[in-house]
Design a protein around this motif. Structure first.
Motif, PDB file in Angstrom:
ATOM      1  N   ARG A  43       0.833  -1.219   0.000  1.00  0.00           N
ATOM      2  CA  ARG A  43       0.000   0.000   0.000  1.00  0.00           C
ATOM      3  C   ARG A  43       0.856   1.253   0.000  1.00  0.00           C
ATOM      4  O   ARG A  43       0.535   2.234  -0.662  1.00  0.00           O
ATOM      5  CB  ARG A  43      -0.933   0.006   1.217  1.00  0.00           C
ATOM      6  CG  ARG A  43      -2.060  -0.999   1.074  1.00  0.00           C
ATOM      7  CD  ARG A  43      -3.001  -0.936   2.255  1.00  0.00           C
ATOM      8  NE  ARG A  43      -3.962  -2.024   2.169  1.00  0.00           N
ATOM      9  CZ  ARG A  43      -4.747  -2.420   3.175  1.00  0.00           C
ATOM     10  NH1 ARG A  43      -4.658  -1.817   4.355  1.00  0.00           N
ATOM     11  NH2 ARG A  43      -5.589  -3.401   3.007  1.00  0.00           N
ATOM     12  N   VAL A  75      -5.841   4.202   0.513  1.00  0.00           N
ATOM     13  CA  VAL A  75      -4.872   4.395  -0.565  1.00  0.00           C
ATOM     14  C   VAL A  75      -5.396   5.279  -1.695  1.00  0.00           C
ATOM     15  O   VAL A  75      -4.628   5.973  -2.345  1.00  0.00           O
ATOM     16  CB  VAL A  75      -4.448   3.011  -1.128  1.00  0.00           C
ATOM     17  CG1 VAL A  75      -3.467   3.149  -2.272  1.00  0.00           C
ATOM     18  CG2 VAL A  75      -3.851   2.142  -0.024  1.00  0.00           C
ATOM     19  N   GLU A  98      -8.771  -0.692   2.307  1.00  0.00           N
ATOM     20  CA  GLU A  98      -7.649  -0.458   1.406  1.00  0.00           C
ATOM     21  C   GLU A  98      -7.926   0.743   0.502  1.00  0.00           C
ATOM     22  O   GLU A  98      -7.095   1.630   0.341  1.00  0.00           O
ATOM     23  CB  GLU A  98      -7.431  -1.712   0.563  1.00  0.00           C
ATOM     24  CG  GLU A  98      -6.322  -1.608  -0.435  1.00  0.00           C
ATOM     25  CD  GLU A  98      -5.825  -2.985  -0.802  1.00  0.00           C
ATOM     26  OE1 GLU A  98      -5.120  -3.597   0.028  1.00  0.00           O
ATOM     27  OE2 GLU A  98      -6.182  -3.479  -1.887  1.00  0.00           O
TER      28      GLU A  98
END
Ligand SMILES: Nc1ncnc2c1ncn2[C@@H]1O[C@H](COP(=O)(O)OP(=O)(O)O)[C@@H](O)[C@H]1O
Ligand SMILES: [Mg+2]
Length: 306
Positions: free
Chosen positions: A174, A200, A196
């Protein structure tokens, strides 16, 4: 506005001899310079879409372009600007990470200096002399990303790059993606993990069952409260009244219903007109997870073939 780097309109994929679709009515726009999340549950059509975009599978219908150039018909014109990690690349286990990259760089005519730059970018400096077979999964994935960076792509397409990694590996990958975004690379990152995308990505498209459900900045997707929790003494009557008003309600727990609407007024009116009292009405939202659950739930409720 800058030309979108990826543009997909009305994409559909059917398999011959099979009922239904893998992908249907899918729209996706990736603006330049964004780290764009392509978020959907397992089996929702992310890999299929990416494979079609890269010319690895044929679309049944729809249009796609990369950098404004229609693909797959003119893919060769843009392929040099695109890096992708879709399947695990084949590296030689007994070669070092650096040797593997050098081999690749020379086979595509890229100067050796780019190998060390790519190693640096993915945080493998100091480990590049280790044999590939001794790498952790996270290091292997970062080497795969380094391989795509050799030709200095403007667009990076990563299909669930943290799948199967341990928490440390996930964090490393990441960080690499975030760093690439900060360096100005446009990224299309598919994931079934909400956290996630939240961590991100700057923009995202949410899909369910092969269809686009929502798209926009991650902040705007998180911001909207897309469902409400209703508690009423007579839940069965509440459910009937909501259904009659065209609102989809599902059981949240034994005491409450989850109603897929942004408008609390629609709920109070439907219940009020039916003479059903409610004892609690609260917005559910404020994070991507509730947005996602509410969108995919709504899709499932109305989930018939179009
Ligand atoms: N070769 C295939 N033939 C027929 N159906 C497939 C094939 N591969 C995948 N599917 C189906 O297509 C749908 C989308 O799959 P996929 O694109 O792999 O989803 P995701 O990557 O989002 O998990 C799923 O329902 C899956 O079962
Ligand atoms: Mg997949």
């Amino acid at each position: 506005m800058a030309e979108p780097v990826v543009e997909i309109r009305g994409l559909r994929k059917e398999y011959a001899g099979r009922k239904g679709h893998q992908v249907a009515d899918l729209d996706l726009t990736v603006p330049e310079g964004e780290v764009h999340g392509f978020l959907g549950p397992n089996g929702s059509g992310k890999t299929t879409t990416i494979r079609m975009l890269l010319g690895l599978a044929a679309a049944t219908r729809g249009s796609m372009s990369l950098f404004g150039v229609p693909v797959p018909s003119r893919l060769p014109e843009v392929v040099g600007r695109v890096g992708a990690v879709v399947e695990s690349p084949k590296f030689s286990p007994s070669f070092t990470g650096r040797q593997n990259l050098l081999l690749l760089a020379r086979s595509v005519g890229v100067p050796d200096a780019r190998v060390d730059a790519a190693i640096e970018t993915v945080g493998l400096r100091g480990r590049e002399q280790g044999r590939y077979k001794t790498y952790s999964l996270g290091m292997k994935q970062r080497l795969a990303i380094a391989a795509t960076l050799l030709k200095d792509p403007r667009l990076l397409i990563l299909d669930e790059p943290t799948n199967g990694l341990d928490p440390a590996g996930i964090r490393e990958v990441r960080e690499v993606i975030r760093g690439l975004g900060e360096a100005g690379v446009t990224v299309l990152l598919s994931s079934h993990i909400l956290a996630e995308v939240q961590q991100v990505c700057t923009t995202a498209t949410i899909i369910g069952n092969g269809r686009t459900l929502a798209t926009g900045s991650v902040a705007s997707l998180i911001g909207a409260s897309t469902s409400h929790r209703v508690v009423a003494p007579d839940l069965a009557a509440a459910r009937t009244a909501l259904a009659a008003a065209g609102l989809s309600a599902t059981e949240d727990d034994a005491d409450g219903l989850l109603v897929a609407t942004e408008q609390p007024g629609e709920i109070t009116r439907a219940l009020g007109e039916a003479g059903v009292w409610l004892t609690e009405l609260s917005p559910i939202g404020g994070d991507l997870e509730s947005t996602f659950l509410s969108l995919t739930e709504r899709d499932r409720m109305g989930g018939t073939e179009r």
